[in-house]
Design a protein around this motif. Sequence first.
Motif, mmCIF file in Angstrom:
data_model
loop_
_atom_site.group_PDB
_atom_site.id
_atom_site.type_symbol
_atom_site.label_atom_id
_atom_site.label_comp_id
_atom_site.label_asym_id
_atom_site.label_seq_id
_atom_site.Cartn_x
_atom_site.Cartn_y
_atom_site.Cartn_z
ATOM 1 N N VAL A 1 0.286 -1.219 0.423
ATOM 2 C CA VAL A 1 -0.086 -0.048 -0.173
ATOM 3 C C VAL A 1 0.719 0.920 0.247
ATOM 4 N N CYS A 2 0.528 2.501 -0.703
ATOM 5 C CA CYS A 2 0.858 3.399 -1.414
ATOM 6 C C CYS A 2 1.847 3.812 0.420
ATOM 7 N N GLY A 3 2.645 4.286 0.926
ATOM 8 C CA GLY A 3 2.974 5.158 2.079
ATOM 9 C C GLY A 3 3.529 3.893 3.163
ATOM 10 N N THR A 4 3.177 2.758 2.910
ATOM 11 C CA THR A 4 3.857 1.294 3.903
ATOM 12 C C THR A 4 6.174 1.134 3.987
ATOM 13 N N ASP A 5 5.672 1.430 4.820
ATOM 14 C CA ASP A 5 6.636 0.727 5.095
ATOM 15 C C ASP A 5 7.461 -0.023 3.932
ATOM 16 N N TYR A 6 7.947 -0.004 3.272
ATOM 17 C CA TYR A 6 8.585 -1.479 1.673
ATOM 18 C C TYR A 6 10.042 -1.778 2.581
ATOM 19 N N LYS A 7 10.270 -1.619 3.650
ATOM 20 C CA LYS A 7 12.055 -2.970 3.965
ATOM 21 C C LYS A 7 11.261 -3.131 4.793
ATOM 22 N N VAL A 8 10.132 -3.237 5.628
ATOM 23 C CA VAL A 8 9.131 -4.398 5.720
ATOM 24 C C VAL A 8 8.437 -5.426 5.053
ATOM 25 N N ILE A 9 7.932 -5.006 4.494
ATOM 26 C CA ILE A 9 7.829 -6.029 3.311
ATOM 27 C C ILE A 9 9.070 -7.000 2.570
ATOM 28 N N SER A 10 9.792 -6.106 2.116
ATOM 29 C CA SER A 10 10.852 -6.556 1.332
ATOM 30 C C SER A 10 11.948 -7.491 1.755
ATOM 31 N N GLU A 11 12.041 -7.320 3.771
ATOM 32 C CA GLU A 11 12.289 -8.302 4.472
ATOM 33 C C GLU A 11 11.603 -9.156 4.198
ATOM 34 N N PHE A 12 10.097 -9.651 4.975
ATOM 35 C CA PHE A 12 9.304 -10.625 5.419
ATOM 36 C C PHE A 12 9.243 -11.507 3.794
ATOM 37 N N ILE A 13 9.851 -10.762 2.219
ATOM 38 C CA ILE A 13 9.826 -12.181 1.223
ATOM 39 C C ILE A 13 10.653 -12.564 1.398
ATOM 40 N N LEU A 14 11.505 -11.726 1.502
ATOM 41 C CA LEU A 14 13.411 -12.116 1.362
ATOM 42 C C LEU A 14 13.450 -13.515 2.658
ATOM 43 N N LYS A 15 12.656 -13.050 3.733
ATOM 44 C CA LYS A 15 13.238 -14.076 5.000
ATOM 45 C C LYS A 15 12.677 -15.453 4.184
ATOM 46 N N ASN A 16 11.284 -14.682 3.959
ATOM 47 C CA ASN A 16 10.104 -16.669 3.720
ATOM 48 C C ASN A 16 10.472 -17.165 1.885
ATOM 49 N N ASN A 17 11.340 -16.704 1.453
ATOM 50 C CA ASN A 17 11.788 -17.093 0.303
ATOM 51 C C ASN A 17 9.988 -16.516 -0.532
ATOM 52 N N LEU A 18 9.731 -16.202 -0.346
ATOM 53 C CA LEU A 18 8.022 -15.924 -1.497
ATOM 54 C C LEU A 18 8.526 -16.085 -2.475
ATOM 55 N N PRO A 19 7.865 -16.828 -3.636
ATOM 56 C CA PRO A 19 7.967 -16.961 -5.193
ATOM 57 C C PRO A 19 7.387 -15.932 -5.187
ATOM 58 N N ALA A 20 7.277 -14.340 -5.097
ATOM 59 C CA ALA A 20 6.506 -12.875 -5.260
ATOM 60 C C ALA A 20 7.826 -12.433 -6.012
ATOM 61 N N ARG A 21 7.478 -11.150 -6.388
ATOM 62 C CA ARG A 21 7.904 -10.256 -7.132
ATOM 63 C C ARG A 21 7.204 -8.763 -6.532
ATOM 64 N N MET A 22 8.133 -8.152 -5.914
ATOM 65 C CA MET A 22 7.468 -7.015 -4.998
ATOM 66 C C MET A 22 7.650 -5.701 -5.489
ATOM 67 N N GLN A 23 6.504 -4.829 -5.846
ATOM 68 C CA GLN A 23 6.766 -4.300 -6.714
ATOM 69 C C GLN A 23 5.677 -3.021 -6.263
ATOM 70 N N VAL A 24 6.418 -1.963 -5.986
ATOM 71 C CA VAL A 24 5.850 -0.553 -6.136
ATOM 72 C C VAL A 24 5.387 0.048 -7.169
#
Length: 202
Positions: free
Chosen positions: A170-193
């Motif tokens: 969501v616009c204005g969210t802490d993008y770093k928190v989201i990116s760290e979750f994706i990396l930590k859990n090895n999600l098969p997804a693309r983060m996209q702003v």
Amino acid sequence: MKITEIFRSLQGEGKNQGKPCLFIRLAGCNLNCRWCDTPGSQSGGVTMSLDTILEQVWRINPPYVCITGGEPLLQGEELERLLDSLHKRGTIIDIETNGTIDFSRFQPFASVCMDVKCPFSGEQSDLSLLEKLRPEDTVKFVVKDETDCQYAQGIIRTHRIPCEIFISPVCGTDYKVISEFILKNNLPARMQVQLHKVIGVK
């Protein structure tokens, strides 16, 4: 058809992010998402005939069109006629949908982006529709926080999703928190702003 607006911009999301695009935003929605960034499209709109819509489209003659809303699938029969006309001209078409209405009848004409609603949205998608997706379609999870990320993770791990998956903060969210979750859990997804919001266009 009930139309909110027809406009040109860069596609801000999905597999065609960054491409010039003609957007046809249909009016009316069956949900009321907490983070909705187009509340003006939830109702109202201007009634336009198919011929009038196509006249505007052919004047621009875009190679790529995105049908969005609101929830465009609510205007099923009229939407199918519009898609058929665009498809016959060789137009590349994306449809954005909230995942509450069966989109199978529209897939011969376009690729589908199913926006799976996460807890913060306050709404819920029909997860049984995930099995109708094809490799050329996409899935998007709009996430606000770690709770939303965990919800998306659970769906990704328990459903067979044959297409590309996007995690869109969501616009204005802490993008770093989201990116760290994706990396930590090895999600098969693309983060996209959302590109259009970053560069300040519609």
